[in-house]
Design a protein around this motif. Structure first.
Motif, PDB file in Angstrom:
ATOM      1  N   MET A   1       0.836  -1.198   0.000  1.00 56.09           N
ATOM      2  CA  MET A   1       0.000   0.000   0.000  1.00 56.09           C
ATOM      3  C   MET A   1       0.875   1.254   0.000  1.00 56.09           C
ATOM      4  N   ALA A   2       0.541   2.213  -0.835  1.00 52.03           N
ATOM      5  CA  ALA A   2       1.321   3.456  -0.926  1.00 52.03           C
ATOM      6  C   ALA A   2       1.224   4.231   0.378  1.00 52.03           C
ATOM      7  N   GLU A   3       2.317   4.897   0.743  1.00 50.21           N
ATOM      8  CA  GLU A   3       2.359   5.645   1.983  1.00 50.21           C
ATOM      9  C   GLU A   3       1.717   7.023   1.807  1.00 50.21           C
ATOM     10  N   LEU A   4       1.050   7.470   2.869  1.00 47.68           N
ATOM     11  CA  LEU A   4       0.324   8.732   2.818  1.00 47.68           C
ATOM     12  C   LEU A   4       1.277   9.910   2.991  1.00 47.68           C
ATOM     13  N   VAL A   5       1.135  10.896   2.118  1.00 45.18           N
ATOM     14  CA  VAL A   5       1.888  12.141   2.205  1.00 45.18           C
ATOM     15  C   VAL A   5       0.933  13.245   2.653  1.00 45.18           C
ATOM     16  N   SER A   6       1.313  13.958   3.700  1.00 46.09           N
ATOM     17  CA  SER A   6       0.536  15.111   4.155  1.00 46.09           C
ATOM     18  C   SER A   6       1.161  16.373   3.581  1.00 46.09           C
ATOM     19  N   VAL A   7       0.433  17.013   2.687  1.00 40.31           N
ATOM     20  CA  VAL A   7       0.894  18.254   2.057  1.00 40.31           C
ATOM     21  C   VAL A   7       0.359  19.424   2.875  1.00 40.31           C
ATOM     22  N   ILE A   8       1.243  20.316   3.272  1.00 42.21           N
ATOM     23  CA  ILE A   8       0.892  21.429   4.162  1.00 42.21           C
ATOM     24  C   ILE A   8       0.897  22.729   3.369  1.00 42.21           C
ATOM     25  N   THR A   9      -0.269  23.396   3.327  1.00 44.08           N
ATOM     26  CA  THR A   9      -0.433  24.592   2.499  1.00 44.08           C
ATOM     27  C   THR A   9      -1.130  25.710   3.273  1.00 44.08           C
ATOM     28  N   PRO A  10      -0.371  26.661   3.823  1.00 44.23           N
ATOM     29  CA  PRO A  10      -1.008  27.844   4.415  1.00 44.23           C
ATOM     30  C   PRO A  10      -1.589  28.725   3.300  1.00 44.23           C
ATOM     31  N   VAL A  11      -2.733  29.360   3.580  1.00 45.06           N
ATOM     32  CA  VAL A  11      -3.364  30.206   2.564  1.00 45.06           C
ATOM     33  C   VAL A  11      -3.787  31.528   3.200  1.00 45.06           C
ATOM     34  N   TYR A  12      -3.324  32.611   2.600  1.00 49.41           N
ATOM     35  CA  TYR A  12      -3.719  33.951   3.028  1.00 49.41           C
ATOM     36  C   TYR A  12      -4.020  34.757   1.775  1.00 49.41           C
ATOM     37  N   GLN A  13      -5.255  35.201   1.646  1.00 51.62           N
ATOM     38  CA  GLN A  13      -5.693  35.939   0.458  1.00 51.62           C
ATOM     39  C   GLN A  13      -5.265  35.193  -0.807  1.00 51.62           C
ATOM     40  N   GLY A  14      -5.652  33.932  -0.849  1.00 52.94           N
ATOM     41  CA  GLY A  14      -5.140  33.038  -1.887  1.00 52.94           C
ATOM     42  C   GLY A  14      -6.058  32.760  -3.048  1.00 52.94           C
ATOM     43  N   GLN A  15      -7.137  33.520  -3.196  1.00 53.25           N
ATOM     44  CA  GLN A  15      -8.085  33.227  -4.279  1.00 53.25           C
ATOM     45  C   GLN A  15      -7.440  33.318  -5.662  1.00 53.25           C
ATOM     46  N   GLY A  16      -6.369  34.095  -5.787  1.00 53.49           N
ATOM     47  CA  GLY A  16      -5.756  34.261  -7.094  1.00 53.49           C
ATOM     48  C   GLY A  16      -4.841  33.133  -7.517  1.00 53.49           C
ATOM     49  N   HIS A  17      -4.508  32.225  -6.579  1.00 54.59           N
ATOM     50  CA  HIS A  17      -3.525  31.214  -6.952  1.00 54.59           C
ATOM     51  C   HIS A  17      -3.703  29.845  -6.295  1.00 54.59           C
ATOM     52  N   VAL A  18      -4.504  29.723  -5.236  1.00 55.51           N
ATOM     53  CA  VAL A  18      -4.549  28.444  -4.523  1.00 55.51           C
ATOM     54  C   VAL A  18      -5.107  27.320  -5.393  1.00 55.51           C
ATOM     55  N   ARG A  19      -5.985  27.655  -6.334  1.00 56.44           N
ATOM     56  CA  ARG A  19      -6.501  26.579  -7.186  1.00 56.44           C
ATOM     57  C   ARG A  19      -5.375  25.955  -8.010  1.00 56.44           C
ATOM     58  N   ARG A  20      -4.436  26.766  -8.462  1.00 55.48           N
ATOM     59  CA  ARG A  20      -3.310  26.223  -9.232  1.00 55.48           C
ATOM     60  C   ARG A  20      -2.531  25.207  -8.392  1.00 55.48           C
ATOM     61  N   ALA A  21      -2.285  25.531  -7.127  1.00 55.23           N
ATOM     62  CA  ALA A  21      -1.576  24.607  -6.245  1.00 55.23           C
ATOM     63  C   ALA A  21      -2.369  23.322  -6.059  1.00 55.23           C
ATOM     64  N   VAL A  22      -3.672  23.458  -5.802  1.00 52.86           N
ATOM     65  CA  VAL A  22      -4.525  22.274  -5.594  1.00 52.86           C
ATOM     66  C   VAL A  22      -4.612  21.446  -6.865  1.00 52.86           C
ATOM     67  N   ASP A  23      -4.776  22.086  -7.999  1.00 51.38           N
ATOM     68  CA  ASP A  23      -4.821  21.352  -9.266  1.00 51.38           C
ATOM     69  C   ASP A  23      -3.549  20.537  -9.480  1.00 51.38           C
ATOM     70  N   SER A  24      -2.402  21.083  -9.060  1.00 49.87           N
ATOM     71  CA  SER A  24      -1.153  20.343  -9.230  1.00 49.87           C
ATOM     72  C   SER A  24      -1.116  19.094  -8.349  1.00 49.87           C
ATOM     73  N   LEU A  25      -1.809  19.130  -7.224  1.00 46.29           N
ATOM     74  CA  LEU A  25      -1.915  17.929  -6.388  1.00 46.29           C
ATOM     75  C   LEU A  25      -2.859  16.907  -7.008  1.00 46.29           C
ATOM     76  N   LEU A  26      -3.950  17.376  -7.555  1.00 50.28           N
ATOM     77  CA  LEU A  26      -4.913  16.465  -8.168  1.00 50.28           C
ATOM     78  C   LEU A  26      -4.308  15.717  -9.361  1.00 50.28           C
ATOM     79  N   ARG A  27      -3.255  16.254  -9.943  1.00 52.67           N
ATOM     80  CA  ARG A  27      -2.591  15.612 -11.074  1.00 52.67           C
ATOM     81  C   ARG A  27      -1.446  14.695 -10.653  1.00 52.67           C
ATOM     82  N   GLN A  28      -1.200  14.545  -9.360  1.00 53.77           N
ATOM     83  CA  GLN A  28      -0.072  13.737  -8.916  1.00 53.77           C
ATOM     84  C   GLN A  28      -0.236  12.258  -9.291  1.00 53.77           C
ATOM     85  N   THR A  29       0.855  11.650  -9.746  1.00 49.98           N
ATOM     86  CA  THR A  29       0.832  10.216 -10.036  1.00 49.98           C
ATOM     87  C   THR A  29       0.821   9.398  -8.747  1.00 49.98           C
TER      88      THR A  29
END
Length: 285
Positions: A1-29
Motif C-alpha cells: 500500500m502506498a504511503e500517505l503524504v501530508s501536504v501542508i499549504t497555508p493560505v492567506y488571500q489566496g483566491q488568485g492562486h490556490v486553485r493552481r496549487a490544488v490542481d497540481s496535487l490532483l494531477r499527482q501520479t
C-alpha cells in the motif's frame, strides 16, 4: 500500500492562486496524499474551491486562531493535524509537477529526506527566470549546498526526522526546519531536475522598498536565537555551521543593500550571479 503524504499549504488571500496549487496535487501520479489547507484569513477555501468546480475528499481545511498569524504558525497547526508518514510543504502560490511526490518518495526512502531543484518562475508572465541550482549536486544535498542557492528549497520529510516545528521567526524558518531534518538524516537525496515551480511576485517581501532592512533584522534575530538556545540543533558543530550560513546570507544582504543605495537596479539574484567567486568566498570567511 502506498504511503500517505501530508501536504501542508497555508493560505492567506489566496483566491488568485490556490486553485493552481490544488490542481497540481490532483494531477499527482502518487495518489495517496492529503492536503491540509490552513486558512489564515478566515476564508472558507474548501467552499470557494467547490464554487470553482474543485472538490476532493483528500482536501482538508483548518483555520488559524488569529488572522494573519503567518506561514510558520499555520504550518505547525497543519503538522499537528497531519495523518501522513511523510510531510511535504507546498505554498499556496506554488505548484508541483505531476510526478513530484512519486519521484521524491522513491529517493527519500534512503535517508527519509529528499528534495528537487526549484524552477523560479515570474508569476506575472510565467517566464522561467532561473533554477535554484545551476549545477548538479551529485545526487545529494548537504549543508554546504545551502551556500550555493538563495531560493527556498522544498523537501519531502519522513515524520521521524521532524523533532520540532517551524520557528516563529520573520524570515528563514523554512531553511532552519530543513536543516534540522538534514542534521537528523545526515544528507538528503536530490533530484537535479526541477519538479516544482517557485513563483515570485513583484508585491512580495523581496521586492519591497524596505526588504534589505527587514532581512537584516531577521538574520540578526536568528543569529541571536542560535546563540541563546540553539533553535533545536543537536550538536554544537551543526549549530556553528548554521550560524556561518546565516552570517553569510547576512553579509550578502548587507552588500546588496549598499550596492542598491549606490544605484544598482538589478534583482538580488542578478547581484549574486554577478559577484566574482573570490568575493563570494571572502564573504564566507
Amino acid at each position: 500500500m502506498a504511503e500517505l503524504v501530508s501536504v501542508i499549504t497555508p493560505v492567506y488571500q489566496g483566491q488568485g492562486h490556490v486553485r493552481r496549487a490544488v490542481d497540481s496535487l490532483l494531477r499527482q501520479t502518487h495518489q495517496e496524499w492529503e492536503c491540509l489547507l490552513v486558512s489564515d484569513d478566515g476564508t472558507d477555501y474548501l467552499g470557494w474551491l467547490r464554487q470553482q468546480g474543485v472538490s476532493d475528499p483528500r482536501l482538508r481545511q483548518l483555520f488559524s486562531t488569529r488572522t494573519g498569524s503567518g506561514p510558520n504558525l499555520t504550518r505547525n497547526l497543519a503538522l499537528r493535524a497531519a495523518h501522513g508518514q511523510w510531510i511535504a510543504p507546498l505554498d499556496a502560490d506554488d505548484c508541483y509537477d505531476p510526478q513530484r511526490l512519486e519521484r521524491l518518495l522513491a529517493l527519500a526512502g534512503e535517508t527519509g529526506l529528499a528534495a528537487d531543484n526549484a524552477r523560479v518562475v515570474d508569476d506575472s508572465n510565467d517566464l522561467v527566470l532561473h533554477l535554484a541550482f545551476s549545477h548538479d549536486r551529485q545526487g545529494r544535498l548537504e549543508l554546504d549546498d545551502f551556500f550555493h542557492t538563495h531560493v527556498p528549497l522544498l523537501f519531502v520529510f519522513h515524520r521521524q526526522l521532524i523533532q520540532r516545528g517551524w520557528d516563529d521567526l520573520p524570515r528563514g524558518a523554512d531553511t532552519l526546519f530543513n536543516l534540522r531534518a538534514l542534521e537528523q538524516a545526515g544528507y538528503a537525496r536530490y533530484c537535479t531536475e526541477p519538479l516544482h515551480d517557485y513563483r515570485v511576485h513583484r508585491a512580495s517581501l523581496c521586492h519591497s522598498a524596505d526588504a534589505g532592512e527587514r532581512f537584516a533584522e531577521a538574520y540578526a534575530l536568528t543569529l541571536q536565537r542560535l546563540q541563546e538556545d540553539g533553535l533545536g540543533f543537536g550538536s554544537p558543530q551543526m549549530r556553528q555551521q548554521v550560524m556561518a550560513l546565516i552570517h553569510f546570507k547576512q553579509q550578502l544582504n548587507q552588500l546588496f543593500s549598499q550596492r542598491c543605495a549606490q544605484g544598482y537596479a538589478g534583482t538580488f539574484q542578478n547581484f549574486v550571479d554577478d559577484l566574482p567567486p573570490a568575493e563570494l568566498q571572502q564573504l564566507r570567511q
